[in-house]
Design an enzyme around this catalytic site. Structure first.
Site, PDB file in Angstrom:
ATOM      1  NE  ARG A  35      -3.473  -2.576   0.185  1.00  0.00           N
ATOM      2  CZ  ARG A  35      -3.003  -3.701  -0.404  1.00  0.00           C
ATOM      3  NH1 ARG A  35      -1.918  -3.669  -1.180  1.00  0.00           N
ATOM      4  NH2 ARG A  35      -3.634  -4.839  -0.258  1.00  0.00           N
ATOM      5  CB  SER A  45      -8.016  -0.870   4.705  1.00  0.00           C
ATOM      6  OG  SER A  45      -8.443  -2.135   4.286  1.00  0.00           O
ATOM      7  CD  GLU A  69      -4.841   0.338   2.909  1.00  0.00           C
ATOM      8  OE1 GLU A  69      -4.519  -0.543   3.745  1.00  0.00           O
ATOM      9  OE2 GLU A  69      -5.509   0.096   1.895  1.00  0.00           O
TER      10      GLU A  69
END
Ligand SMILES: Cc1cc2nc3c(=O)[nH]c(=O)nc-3n(C[C@H](O)[C@H](O)[C@H](O)COP(=O)(O)OP(=O)(O)OC[C@H]3O[C@@H](n4cnc5c(N)ncnc54)[C@H](O)[C@@H]3O)c2cc1C
Length: 290
Positions: free
Chosen positions: A160, A209, A280
């Site tokens: 990520r 997320s 994130e």
């Protein structure tokens, strides 16, 4: 290209919160994108880009920048042999549809990632054991310094993460796929979508997320669940009762509610597990976790 003023960004984020962009433009061609970037350079104005706003939290007071949304040619998709070529603003669903129709397999993992090709590069989006780093051949990155093709190692893609800076815009992405039968691709997508529906609040307004999974035996979601946070609410935002690493807009949420929940979740996870969770979701405008 029209440049609009004070455009509310809540309508461009999947959580549905956030204030206005001081300036907002929708470049449709590489030339328009370069023109927009040149104008911001002249005006000394920061530039930001939004994809489908599916991993984005925008400050309630808004963003003092020119915010770009790529459309037209910059959101188009073609299949060229075993290459899937997508504009940075192309929705993953559109890219996957083109890949399937063109008999190209390998992009199915993106079926439940509700973003764009460019947002996927920025985030190194991934699911079900694959990610952008595995399928991306190269991305065309345009900034005030010009346009340059960069490969996954040059983009520093890891979990990520990419090394793209705020003023660097992915105008185009090329994915190296393999030939596959459209019916098999369709079946795989159906299977992955069913898995997703069971585990996540897919019918709620969220930004995906909240935190990255930590280097720990428990995922971020399981940690927050163990902290008793499922269903915890601040203002109009609540930790999803279905999956604790999601924040839902429960009706009239503001970004400050989501930030307060995130701060509380981090504090509790740190207290209970000694881990500082890293967010994130990307922030746009003046937002900070306490
Ligand atoms: C229900 C749900 C499920 C999700 N599931 C997953 C999942 O399984 N895996 C996963 O990885 N993510 C998942 N996400 C998060 C999100 O979809 C991904 O991170 C996606 O790649 C973000 O793309 P976007 O176009 O919406 O980017 P945005 O959210 O609009 O922006 C995210 C960041 O990318 C930057 N950006 C956007 N477009 C460009 C561009 N063209 N050039 C440069 N920078 C750009 C933005 O400035 C920002 O910093 C999920 C989100 C939701 C709501």
């Amino acid at each position: 290209m029209i440049v609009e003023r004070d455009v509310p960004l809540a309508r461009f984020t999947t959580i549905g919160t956030g204030g206005p962009a001081r300036l907002f433009a929708r470049p449709r061609t590489p030339a328009e994108l370069e023109e927009a970037l040149a104008r911001t350079a002249e005006a000394g104005l920061p530039v930001a880009v939004v994809g489908l706003g599916s991993n984005l939290l925008v400050a309630d007071e808004g963003v003092d920048a020119l915010v770009l949304r790529l459309e037209g040619e910059l959101a188009a998709v073609q299949v060229e042999g075993e290459l899937l070529v997508a504009g940075g603003g192309a929705a993953n669903a559109v890219a996957l549809h083109a890949a399937r129709n063109g008999g190209l397999a390998g992009f199915e993992f993106a079926c439940a990632i509700p973003g764009t090709a460019g947002g996927g590069v920025r985030m190194n989006a991934g699911a079900y054991g694959s990610d952008w780093a595995r399928v991306l051949k190269r991305a065309l990155v345009v900034s005030q310094a010009g346009a340059i093709w960069r490969t996954p190692p040059e983009l520093g893609l890891s979990y990520r993460h990419s090394n793209l800076g705020d003023g660097e815009v992915v105008a185009r992405a090329e994915f190296d796929l393999q030939s596959g039968h459209p019916d098999e691709i369709k079946a795989k997508v159906k299977e992955l979508n069913a898995l997703r529906k069971d585990a996540q609040p897919t019918n709620r307004r969220t930004f995906g997320s909240v935190f990255k999974n930590p280097d720990h035996e428990l995922s971020a979601g399981k940690m927050l669940e163990a902290c008793g946070l499922k269903g915890h609410r601040i203002g109009g935002a609540q930790i999803s009762p279905k999956h604790a690493n999601f924040i839902e807009n429960a009706g009239d949420a503001r970004s400050e509610d989501a930030i307060a929940l995130m701060s509380e979740a981090r504090r509790r996870a740190h207290e209970q597990f000694g881990h500082a969770l890293e967010h994130e979701v990307r922030f746009l405008g003046p937002l900070e976790l306490l």
